[in-house]
Design an enzyme around this catalytic site. Sequence first.
Site, short mmCIF file in Angstrom:
data_model
loop_
_atom_site.label_atom_id
_atom_site.label_comp_id
_atom_site.label_asym_id
_atom_site.label_seq_id
_atom_site.Cartn_x
_atom_site.Cartn_y
_atom_site.Cartn_z
CG LEU A 104 -1.91 -1.21 1.17
CD1 LEU A 104 -2.47 -1.51 2.55
CD2 LEU A 104 -3.03 -0.94 0.18
CG HIS A 120 4.90 -10.61 7.84
ND1 HIS A 120 4.83 -10.51 6.47
CD2 HIS A 120 6.12 -11.11 8.12
CE1 HIS A 120 5.99 -10.92 5.95
NE2 HIS A 120 6.78 -11.29 6.92
CB THR A 152 4.41 2.10 9.34
OG1 THR A 152 5.38 1.08 9.05
CG2 THR A 152 4.03 2.04 10.81
CB THR A 183 -3.04 -23.80 13.32
OG1 THR A 183 -1.69 -23.87 13.78
CG2 THR A 183 -3.26 -24.84 12.24
N1 NHR Z 1 1.66 -1.95 2.85
C1 NHR Z 1 2.42 -1.18 3.64
N2 NHR Z 1 2.58 0.10 3.28
N3 NHR Z 1 3.01 -1.62 4.77
C2 NHR Z 1 2.84 -2.91 5.14
O1 NHR Z 1 3.42 -3.32 6.25
C3 NHR Z 1 2.07 -3.79 4.33
C4 NHR Z 1 1.48 -3.25 3.19
C5 NHR Z 1 0.71 -4.05 2.33
C6 NHR Z 1 0.56 -5.39 2.60
C7 NHR Z 1 1.06 -7.40 3.91
C8 NHR Z 1 2.36 -8.08 3.52
C9 NHR Z 1 2.94 -9.06 4.43
O2 NHR Z 1 2.45 -9.27 5.54
C10 NHR Z 1 1.17 -5.94 3.73
C11 NHR Z 1 1.91 -5.14 4.61
C12 NHR Z 1 2.46 -8.06 -0.20
C13 NHR Z 1 3.81 -7.86 -0.48
C14 NHR Z 1 4.27 -7.76 -1.90
O3 NHR Z 1 5.46 -7.74 -2.17
C15 NHR Z 1 4.67 -7.74 0.58
C16 NHR Z 1 4.20 -7.79 1.87
C17 NHR Z 1 2.85 -7.98 2.14
C18 NHR Z 1 1.99 -8.12 1.11
N4 NHR Z 1 3.35 -7.67 -2.90
C19 NHR Z 1 3.60 -7.52 -4.31
C20 NHR Z 1 3.43 -6.06 -4.74
O4 NHR Z 1 4.08 -5.71 -5.74
C21 NHR Z 1 2.63 -8.32 -5.13
C22 NHR Z 1 2.60 -9.77 -4.83
C23 NHR Z 1 1.36 -10.47 -5.38
O5 NHR Z 1 0.46 -9.81 -5.93
O6 NHR Z 1 1.26 -11.71 -5.20
O7 NHR Z 1 2.62 -5.32 -4.14
O8 NHR Z 1 3.92 -9.71 4.05
C1 GAR Z 2 -1.50 -15.98 5.88
O1 GAR Z 2 -0.50 -16.88 6.27
C2 GAR Z 2 -1.00 -14.56 6.01
O2 GAR Z 2 -0.18 -14.35 7.14
C3 GAR Z 2 -0.19 -14.45 4.76
O3 GAR Z 2 -0.92 -15.11 3.77
C4 GAR Z 2 -1.75 -16.09 4.38
C5 GAR Z 2 -3.17 -15.78 4.00
O4 GAR Z 2 -4.03 -16.80 4.38
N1 GAR Z 2 0.02 -13.08 4.41
C6 GAR Z 2 1.00 -12.70 3.62
O5 GAR Z 2 1.81 -13.48 3.18
C7 GAR Z 2 1.02 -11.25 3.30
N2 GAR Z 2 2.14 -10.99 2.45
P1 GAR Z 2 -5.60 -16.54 4.42
O6 GAR Z 2 -5.98 -15.84 3.11
O7 GAR Z 2 -6.17 -17.91 4.48
O8 GAR Z 2 -5.89 -15.71 5.61
#
Ligand code: NHR
Ligand code: GAR
Length: 203
Positions: A104, A120, A152, A183
Amino acid sequence: MTPTRNIVILISGGGSNMAAIVRAAQQRHWQQRYGATVRAVVSNKADAKGLQFAQQHGIATAVVDHKSYPSREAFDAELMRTIDAFDPQGQPALVVLAGFMRILTPGFVAHYQGRLLNIHPSLLPAFPGLHTHQRAIEYGCQFAGATVHQVTAELDHGEYLAQAVVPVLPTDTPDTLAARVLTQEHLIYPRAIEQLLAASAAT
Ligand code: NHR
Ligand code: GAR
């Protein structure tokens, strides 16, 4: 009358964490105790399995497909508009990322500052980003886990609200480890949200 504290959950896939939160809200009477309700589930993917669960539980759903927008800013603007339209006060009390897979923009994060949570699948600060389970196994970690944190602008960096630890077994693959971590996610995420609701219930 106190307005309802709306929770909007963002997903991209299976939605099992979302389902655990919906079940906790029902079973632990979040509406009566905290005036809180899961108002809507929003996905960036039209085929996210979790959307069906939400619909079956009478929860509104919406899809904002990131592929339909020319930039991250444009996608996030539409996502914000969609989320905020679910709340009569113009912004929900809590926005919960549950397996939401799009990073985001700082503008989105600022808009929901202090009301935006993520789970996460690692023991942060280890392994921010993607492929956490594979990396934990490759490093030879003996423990893995999950972290609930404030979101953040910096990825996976906000204040931690809860963590859970699981062992990594010698026979683990990324999939078996992910299932063990998941789980625990289902336990700590609803609990962390409930603690947040309880802490701000009197205000
Ligand atoms: N956004 C911000 N600003 N800060 C965080 O801490 C965020 C966030 C958005 C999502 C979840 C997250 C995780 O828990 C999350 C935390 C996606 C990516 C990623 O690289 C990384 C971390 C997380 C979610 N996404 C790619 C992208 O280009 C696309 C990957 C895909 O579509 O499969 O956005 O790890
Ligand atoms: C969960 O393990 C979550 O922590 C992870 O994806 C799974 C989603 O499962 N999130 C990420 O990897 C974000 N980058 P769910 O759709 O069944 O909740």
